[in-house]
Design an enzyme around this catalytic site. Structure first.
Site, PDB file in Angstrom:
ATOM      1  NE  ARG A 166      -2.127   1.325   3.604  1.00 23.42           N
ATOM      2  CZ  ARG A 166      -2.212   0.662   4.760  1.00 23.42           C
ATOM      3  NH1 ARG A 166      -3.043  -0.351   4.892  1.00 23.42           N
ATOM      4  NH2 ARG A 166      -1.478   0.994   5.793  1.00 23.42           N
ATOM      5  CE1 TYR A 170     -15.191  15.636 -13.349  1.00 25.70           C
ATOM      6  CE2 TYR A 170     -14.648  15.029 -11.094  1.00 25.70           C
ATOM      7  CZ  TYR A 170     -15.038  14.673 -12.381  1.00 25.70           C
ATOM      8  OH  TYR A 170     -15.255  13.349 -12.671  1.00 25.70           O
ATOM      9  CG  ASP A 194      -8.661  19.319 -11.029  1.00 19.86           C
ATOM     10  OD1 ASP A 194      -7.924  18.965 -11.969  1.00 19.86           O
ATOM     11  OD2 ASP A 194      -9.672  18.672 -10.683  1.00 19.86           O
ATOM     12  CE  LYS A 216     -11.391  12.748 -16.708  1.00 20.73           C
ATOM     13  NZ  LYS A 216     -11.665  13.843 -15.792  1.00 20.73           N
TER      14      LYS A 216
HETATM   15  C1  LIG Z   1     -12.321  13.747 -14.507  1.00 18.17           C
HETATM   16  C2  LIG Z   1     -11.878  14.804 -13.601  1.00 18.17           C
HETATM   17  C3  LIG Z   1     -11.629  14.533 -12.260  1.00 18.17           C
HETATM   18  C4  LIG Z   1     -11.876  13.192 -11.655  1.00 18.17           C
HETATM   19  O1  LIG Z   1     -11.131  12.180 -12.248  1.00 18.17           O
HETATM   20  P1  LIG Z   1     -11.622  10.653 -12.183  1.00 18.17           P
HETATM   21  O2  LIG Z   1     -10.394   9.902 -12.498  1.00 18.17           O
HETATM   22  O3  LIG Z   1     -12.708  10.533 -13.211  1.00 18.17           O
HETATM   23  O4  LIG Z   1     -12.131  10.408 -10.802  1.00 18.17           O
HETATM   24  C5  LIG Z   1     -11.175  15.563 -11.469  1.00 18.17           C
HETATM   25  N1  LIG Z   1     -10.989  16.795 -11.950  1.00 18.17           N
HETATM   26  C6  LIG Z   1     -11.232  17.091 -13.235  1.00 18.17           C
HETATM   27  C7  LIG Z   1     -10.997  18.477 -13.716  1.00 18.17           C
HETATM   28  C8  LIG Z   1     -11.694  16.111 -14.091  1.00 18.17           C
HETATM   29  O5  LIG Z   1     -11.956  16.417 -15.360  1.00 18.17           O
END
Ligand SMILES: *Cc1c(COP(=O)(O)O)cnc(C)c1O
Length: 394
Positions: free
Chosen positions: A61, A114, A186, A211
């Site tokens: 972990r 988000y 973010d 992403k």
């Molecule tokens: C998709 C996304 C997230 C969350 O990511 P996941 O892997 O889908 O949980 C967080 N912030 C932004 C800006 C996103 O586009």
């Protein structure tokens, strides 16, 4: 850190670094890539070592060579002190927030955030006694007037991943520093190759690695990178919460990094070409892409970013639901679905008026979010043209 500098000590360019970070072929019998280490238990050869835990790996972990490879690579690219990995991007957001707050705190979160981040604040953090105040994403250093004695941190997302407002991060950072607040961002839209929030004054940069870093729509993954000041907070949160991604997903993140730069270059060029094409279409009210001079935050984008990714929005002139369906239902190359950052092209309708609280969304037409994949631009334009034609024939 290995492979971030050349022999003379000169910092390598990010395009080169993404190929080399997190790889040590000598330690892997010459194999190019750090493999997937699967494991929970790690054996200690002596009682001494078991008690002192002074060996590189102690439990699955905490770290494996696979997770360390990606953590170190992202730390280097983001210009941070340390990175923790999580099993999703939302896990990275929630872990980063939980690392700093306590009951009784107030936090400032951009109104363009988000949506699941918003849900986390409104449901989970509220239940733990943490109050969220949403702010206008374009507030800049005007954020000073929202700060209360119990404000702990500011959370930014620039550009917002649906509505693409650009935030003046250096302006906000100046206020955060003066008031001794943490500033978290973010950074998913840009990835660490196109923006480095820590260099702009943030303490923490969050990635939904799902992403662009993974880049192939085949794994969920998150990362939180901290500067030296914030590092121990995120390390403690990782220990306490037990965040750790699967080994396969982690490997896919590292593998995705290798092509991140070339993919982003194509995403950027194609998305800008299609955004410009959409600006001239009679069906479109306006296009929202920070890389276009028509965007109100274009100057900030030019100042703070090294490029643009493949995600932007466009507002249709108001149409009926069947007309919208005629456009969306029969696209051949664009898929309809959540997430983005993979090689494929996507489009999704969304409605910012349904969740905004600090700012008003006044566009009457349907908002569409496009992710421009690696397809040839001409093919994508033909697909969209055919969609607009179908709208005429409803
Ligand atoms: C998709 C996304 C997230 C969350 O990511 P996941 O892997 O889908 O949980 C967080 N912030 C932004 C800006 C996103 O586009």
């Amino acid at each position: 850190m290995a492979h971030s500098k050349d022999k003379s000590g000169k910092e390598l360019s990010p395009q080169t670094k993404v190929l080399h970070l997190g790889r040590e072929p000598d330690a892997q019998h010459g194999f190019v890539n750090t493999p997937v280490y699967r494991g929970s238990t790690v054996l200690f050869p002596t009682l001494d070592l078991l008690k002192s835990r002074k060996q590189a790996y102690t439990y699955g972990r905490r770290a494996t060579p696979t997770t360390e490879a990606l953590e170190r690579a992202i730390t280097d690219l983001e210009g941070g002190a340390s990175t923790i990995l999580t099993s999703s991007g939302l896990g990275a957001v929630s872990t980063a927030l939980l690392a700093f707050v306590q009951s009784g705190d107030n936090i400032l979160v951009t109104d363009s955030v988000y949506q699941p981040t918003r849900t986390f604040c409104d449901k989970m953090l509220a239940r733990l006694g943490v109050e969220t105040t949403y702010y206008d994403p374009t507030i800049g250093d005007g954020i000073a007037k929202l700060i209360k004695p119990n404000t702990r941190l500011i959370f930014a997302e620039s550009p917002g991943s649906q509505t693409f407002e650009m935030q003046d991060i250096p302006g906000i950072a100046k206020v955060a520093r003066a008031k001794n607040l943490w500033l978290l961002a973010d950074n998913t839209w840009a990835s660490p190759l196109l923006c480095q929030p820590l260099a702009l004054g943030c303490d923490v940069s969050v990635q939904a690695a799902t992403k662009y870093i993974v880049g192939h729509a085949d794994a969920m993954l998150g990362a939180v990178t901290a500067n030296a000041r914030a590092s121990k907070y995120i390390d403690n949160a990782k220990e306490a919460l037990g965040t750790c991604p699967g080994s396969e997903e982690t490997y896919l993140g590292t593998r995705g990094l290798r092509t991140l730069d070339v993919r982003l270059q194509r995403h950027m060029a194609s998305a800008l070409a299609i955004a410009r094409w959409l600006e001239d279409r009679p069906e479109i009210e306006r296009v929202i892409h920070p890389g276009l001079p028509s965007h109100p935050g274009h100057a900030i984008w030019k100042r703070d970013f090294a490029g643009a990714s493949g995600l932007f929005a466009a507002i249709l002139k108001p149409v009926s639901q069947p007309t919208l369906a005629a456009f969306l239902d029969h696209l051949k190359l664009f898929g309809m679905g959540y997430s983005w950052g993979g090689y494929e092209s996507l489009v999704i309708p969304f409605d910012p008026s349904s969740y905004r609280t600090a700012t008003k969304w006044t566009d009457a037409g349907t908002a569409l979010r496009f992710h421009i994949g690696l397809d040839a631009v001409d093919d994508l334009i033909a697909d969209l043209s055919a969609g607009f034609e179908r709208m005429q024939n409803v």
